[in-house]
Design an enzyme around this catalytic site. Sequence first.
Site, short mmCIF file in Angstrom:
data_model
loop_
_atom_site.label_atom_id
_atom_site.label_comp_id
_atom_site.label_asym_id
_atom_site.label_seq_id
_atom_site.Cartn_x
_atom_site.Cartn_y
_atom_site.Cartn_z
N HIS A 18 0.83 -1.21 0.00
CA HIS A 18 0.00 0.00 0.00
C HIS A 18 0.87 1.27 0.00
O HIS A 18 0.68 2.16 -0.85
CB HIS A 18 -0.90 0.00 1.24
CG HIS A 18 -1.79 1.20 1.34
ND1 HIS A 18 -3.07 1.23 0.83
CD2 HIS A 18 -1.59 2.43 1.87
CE1 HIS A 18 -3.61 2.41 1.05
NE2 HIS A 18 -2.73 3.16 1.69
N GLU A 19 1.82 1.32 0.92
CA GLU A 19 2.64 2.52 1.03
C GLU A 19 3.58 2.67 -0.16
O GLU A 19 3.90 3.79 -0.57
CB GLU A 19 3.44 2.50 2.34
CG GLU A 19 2.58 2.46 3.60
CD GLU A 19 1.57 3.60 3.68
OE1 GLU A 19 1.81 4.67 3.07
OE2 GLU A 19 0.54 3.43 4.35
N HIS A 22 1.92 4.67 -2.88
CA HIS A 22 2.06 6.12 -2.67
C HIS A 22 3.47 6.58 -3.02
O HIS A 22 3.67 7.58 -3.72
CB HIS A 22 1.78 6.48 -1.21
CG HIS A 22 0.36 6.27 -0.78
ND1 HIS A 22 -0.71 6.82 -1.45
CD2 HIS A 22 -0.16 5.60 0.30
CE1 HIS A 22 -1.84 6.48 -0.82
NE2 HIS A 22 -1.53 5.75 0.23
#
Length: 445
Positions: A18-19, A22
Amino acid sequence: MQSLFFFIVALALLIVIHEYGHFWVARKCGVKVLRFSVGFGKPIWRKTGKDGTEYVLAPIPLGGYVKMLDEREADIAESERAQAFNRQSLSKRVAIVAAGPAANLLFAVLAYWFLFVTGIPGIKPIIGEVTPASYAATSGLVVGDEITQVDGRQTPTWNSAFKALLPKAEKGESAEVVVKSGGTELLYILNVPQISIEQSGQLLQLLGITPLRPQLAPVIGKTVAAGPADQAGLKSGDRLITADGVEIADWAGWVEKIKKSAGQHIAITFERSGKLESLTLTPEVAEDGTGRIGAGVDADYSSIPADMVSEIRYGPLAASKEAVVQTWVFASTTLKSLIGMLTGQVSTKNLGGPISIAQIAGSSAEQGLVTFVSFLAMISITLGVLNLLPIPMLDGGHLALFLIEAVRGKPISEQAQINGQRIGLFLLLLLMFTAFFNDLTRLFG
């Protein structure tokens, strides 16, 4: 301890994915990333990379974050302002924020693709019983029919047949069902009743279909910690002999006994290490009113006939399409469940927190790679969908603010954003409290 280990492995992997979404898009958009953290709290490990980003591992594995250069958080040198997040165009900021949930959904697609290419084993969808005057009986289905297609989709296993029928139950539509009966393929129109999300697990029962299952020996497999079976003293490997003085012939008979005995005391005799022992077991009442004890079967003590075994397998290209469909179906179901909880149509008791996830992680890992990868895909989708909810502090909350900015032509005031974050924090804490409460209720009754 094993459940905790696999819980940490699963959560850490999904947080990194997920990170990294980003992080990767931020870097591609020219934004300087100050910190990439897996976990919250005081760092237990840190390293600054050649790119100037500080990579951190923190002790609380309930999330992570990517900290970017931003003028709203600190003074920035004139030479670095072009790399600040707040200085980027609206489209770039949307891309950076949306990249986290998108990475989770992409991982799920890749995970399902891997499963479909390698093959997902299962039991052939052969009908064992048909309830008289039921939807299945009215359509013409009979005992021994093997469901091979539902609306043109191949259904080699019961799992695939169930997933093909479930969308029809959302609106109560009919389905074209092809069955193999006595070496001949027949087409039937099966009317599927409209059911709620909470009833989805009972779809086959509501249709009047009882699957033909291999006869499994009544041997206890894994038990749920602090569940009725665990509290009564049953352990993995125990062979059940009698229940209330009646012989237990197979696992299916045992399950039926448990379902009909919710809240009632059952006198059990079982064999452990060659010795007969006895105890009293009290099944708890499940959401649907039936009994359950929190124990699975140990299939290693049984042999499944080769003619009942099948698998779902596709070529690389077809698997890509199926993986996208599977991800979409599970994501939409997750979103509908969340909406159902908000509207009161679905009980919040279905929410699970870290304890439930840890138990499922450990159990799925024990069942093999296929089950564990499937678990990772489902949790990744859930994480992606949750983060897209328009709640301040979540990615969806930021995207909602960007939408308002696009409509107004300018961002909302800083004070309004702060107030929104307070509301978001309250909602997240409420959600976490409910999930933890449900976990503790399941664990301690």
